[in-house]
Design an enzyme around this catalytic site. Structure first.
Site, PDB file in Angstrom:
ATOM      1  N   GLN A 124     -42.829 -42.238  75.332  1.00  0.00           N
ATOM      2  CA  GLN A 124     -43.904 -43.211  75.116  1.00  0.00           C
ATOM      3  C   GLN A 124     -45.235 -42.651  75.620  1.00  0.00           C
ATOM      4  OE1 GLN A 124     -44.015 -46.533  73.796  1.00  0.00           O
ATOM      5  NE2 GLN A 124     -46.196 -46.069  73.963  1.00  0.00           N
TER       6      GLN A 124
ATOM      7  N   CYS B  85     -47.552 -50.486  75.119  1.00  0.00           N
ATOM      8  CA  CYS B  85     -46.478 -49.700  74.490  1.00  0.00           C
ATOM      9  C   CYS B  85     -45.726 -50.500  73.443  1.00  0.00           C
ATOM     10  CB  CYS B  85     -45.524 -49.186  75.556  1.00  0.00           C
ATOM     11  SG  CYS B  85     -44.799 -50.504  76.542  1.00  0.00           S
TER      12      CYS B  85
ATOM     13  N   ARG C  89     -31.120 -44.085  75.805  1.00  0.00           N
ATOM     14  CA  ARG C  89     -31.851 -45.201  76.438  1.00  0.00           C
ATOM     15  C   ARG C  89     -30.847 -45.953  77.295  1.00  0.00           C
ATOM     16  NH1 ARG C  89     -36.200 -49.414  73.943  1.00  0.00           N
ATOM     17  NH2 ARG C  89     -37.413 -47.519  74.154  1.00  0.00           N
TER      18      ARG C  89
ATOM     19  N   ARG D 285     -45.842 -42.364  68.191  1.00  0.00           N
ATOM     20  CA  ARG D 285     -44.463 -42.109  68.632  1.00  0.00           C
ATOM     21  C   ARG D 285     -43.775 -41.168  67.645  1.00  0.00           C
ATOM     22  NH1 ARG D 285     -41.926 -45.581  72.097  1.00  0.00           N
ATOM     23  NH2 ARG D 285     -40.583 -43.752  72.296  1.00  0.00           N
TER      24      ARG D 285
ATOM     25  N   HIS E   8     -40.446 -43.530  81.066  1.00  0.00           N
ATOM     26  CA  HIS E   8     -40.495 -43.619  79.594  1.00  0.00           C
ATOM     27  C   HIS E   8     -41.391 -42.474  79.079  1.00  0.00           C
ATOM     28  CE1 HIS E   8     -39.940 -45.197  75.732  1.00  0.00           C
ATOM     29  NE2 HIS E   8     -40.572 -46.341  75.789  1.00  0.00           N
TER      30      HIS E   8
ATOM     31  N   ASP F 111     -48.163 -53.648  80.029  1.00  0.00           N
ATOM     32  CA  ASP F 111     -46.782 -53.680  79.536  1.00  0.00           C
ATOM     33  C   ASP F 111     -46.191 -55.017  80.000  1.00  0.00           C
ATOM     34  OD1 ASP F 111     -44.267 -53.020  78.553  1.00  0.00           O
ATOM     35  OD2 ASP F 111     -43.769 -51.622  80.178  1.00  0.00           O
TER      36      ASP F 111
HETATM   37  N1  NVA Z   1     -41.200 -51.675  80.365  1.00  0.00           N
HETATM   38  C1  NVA Z   1     -40.576 -52.067  79.121  1.00  0.00           C
HETATM   39  C2  NVA Z   1     -40.888 -51.069  78.062  1.00  0.00           C
HETATM   40  C3  NVA Z   1     -40.327 -51.388  76.710  1.00  0.00           C
HETATM   41  C4  NVA Z   1     -40.656 -50.342  75.697  1.00  0.00           C
HETATM   42  C5  NVA Z   1     -39.075 -52.187  79.319  1.00  0.00           C
HETATM   43  O1  NVA Z   1     -38.499 -51.320  79.989  1.00  0.00           O
HETATM   44  O2  NVA Z   1     -38.475 -53.135  78.824  1.00  0.00           O
HETATM   45  N1   CP Z   2     -42.371 -48.813  73.134  1.00  0.00           N
HETATM   46  C1   CP Z   2     -41.047 -48.710  72.904  1.00  0.00           C
HETATM   47  O1   CP Z   2     -40.342 -47.886  73.465  1.00  0.00           O
HETATM   48  O2   CP Z   2     -40.598 -49.596  71.974  1.00  0.00           O
HETATM   49  P1   CP Z   2     -39.076 -49.881  71.623  1.00  0.00           P
HETATM   50  O3   CP Z   2     -38.467 -50.604  72.786  1.00  0.00           O
HETATM   51  O4   CP Z   2     -39.156 -50.743  70.394  1.00  0.00           O
HETATM   52  O5   CP Z   2     -38.381 -48.582  71.365  1.00  0.00           O
END
Ligand code: NVA
Ligand code: CP
Length: 306
Positions: A134, A264, A104, A292, A131, A224
């Protein structure tokens, strides 16, 4: 052919996506079988998180446990990366220890650097641009509710971000209609939209600015956060720009009576979604979160299994 890495949905064919969903669904229905057969016994998954995570990290760790393998979280803090060891050197070494990596990070180019030098599968655990894990779980969640993906309409309300990009790539491949309502200047990346629409895919993507237009006849409403991780400096501006893009009872009422609501998570209640909607009877956010785990297991068996 077995996919080497999982970088973005666009790297997957329709049959590969179907394969992940079928395997995840089978594992969800019959957990005893794969837990007792331990398909990843002796394998180790490394997880590198340069941004916070609850669902992605825990679902991958639990997935490895249930598949008979192990996982290690390699915090970038405390590793030699914080002292300047390059991604290339780090991943070449890690490839000698572990059997797969979940990363990540921020730019998709950083993820690509990991994959370029890895001799093991690299899985995108979220970047600024995509993502994919997800959205594979989201597809499973939709399929469970409707029985199919073909012909389903999703309205995505809010920021044209990483989740939106993966939804775009999934929707066109799986024959869905995706209507995105985003404020001007926060639309999804045009290159991703154009690439998705150029292929000979069954689905369609439309970008609008009015959420009411997007939710018309939608089977699912998806939202989101307005400010994704890495964009915190823009929070003030974004809160003002996105104020008309909240998924609330009035917007849900403008869709079909049986429309289901997706997010998500984590949710910023009172911003992109109200508590009555996220906790309400039309919300399926916890099914998405649970899926997930099932999808991660399918991804891991496919990429790390023998
Ligand atoms: N769009 C959000 C998703 C978190 C799971 C982010 O990137 O922070
Ligand atoms: N939806 C998702 O990816 O959640 P986290 O940021 O908690 O991993």
């Amino acid at each position: 052919m077995k996919p080497t890495h999982l970088m973005q949905i666009a790297d997957l064919s329709v049959s590969e996506i179907d394969g992940f969903l079928r395997m995840a669904s089978a594992m969800k229905e019959n957990p005893v079988e794969h837990i007792s057969s331990r398909p990843l016994a002796g394998k180790t998954l490394g997880l590198v998180f340069e941004k916070a995570s609850t669902r992605t990290r825990i679902s991958f760790e639990v997935a490895m446990t249930q598949l008979g393998g192990h996982s290690l979280v390699l915090g970038s803090e405390g590793s030699q990366m914080t002292r300047g060891e390059s991604v290339a050197d780090t991943v070449k070494v890690l490839s000698r220890y572990v059997d797969g990596l979940v990363i990540r990070t921020f730019g998709q180019d950083i993820l690509e650097e990991w994959a370029l030098h890895a001799t093991i599968p690299v899985i995108n655990g979220l970047t600024d641009l995509h993502h994919p894990c997800q959205v594979l779980a989201d597809l499973l969640t939709i399929q469970e509710r409707v029985g199919q993906l073909q012909g389903v309409k999703i309205a995505y309300i809010g920021d044209g971000n990483n989740v939106a990009h993966s939804l775009i790539e999934a929707a066109v491949r799986m024959g869905m209609t995706l209507s995105l309502a985003c404020p001007s200047g926060y639309e999804p990346n045009q290159v991703i939209v154009e690439a998705a629409c150029m292929g000979s895919h069954a689905g369609t993507v439309e970008c609008v600015t009015d959420p009411i237009i997007a939710v018309k006849n939608a089977d699912f409403i998806y939202t989101d956060v307005w400010t994704s991780m890495g964009y915190e400096g823009e929070q003030g501006t974004r809160t003002a720009v996105f104020s008309g893009y909240q998924v609330n009872a009035a917007l849900v009422a403008a869709a079909k009576p049986q429309t289901l609501v997706m997010h998500c998570l984590p949710a910023h209640r009172g911003e992109e979604i109200t508590s009555d909607v996220v906790d309400g009877p039309q919300s399926i956010v916890l099914d998405q979160a649970e899926n997930r785990l099932h999808v991660q297991k399918a991804i891991l068996v496919r990429l790390l299994g023998s």
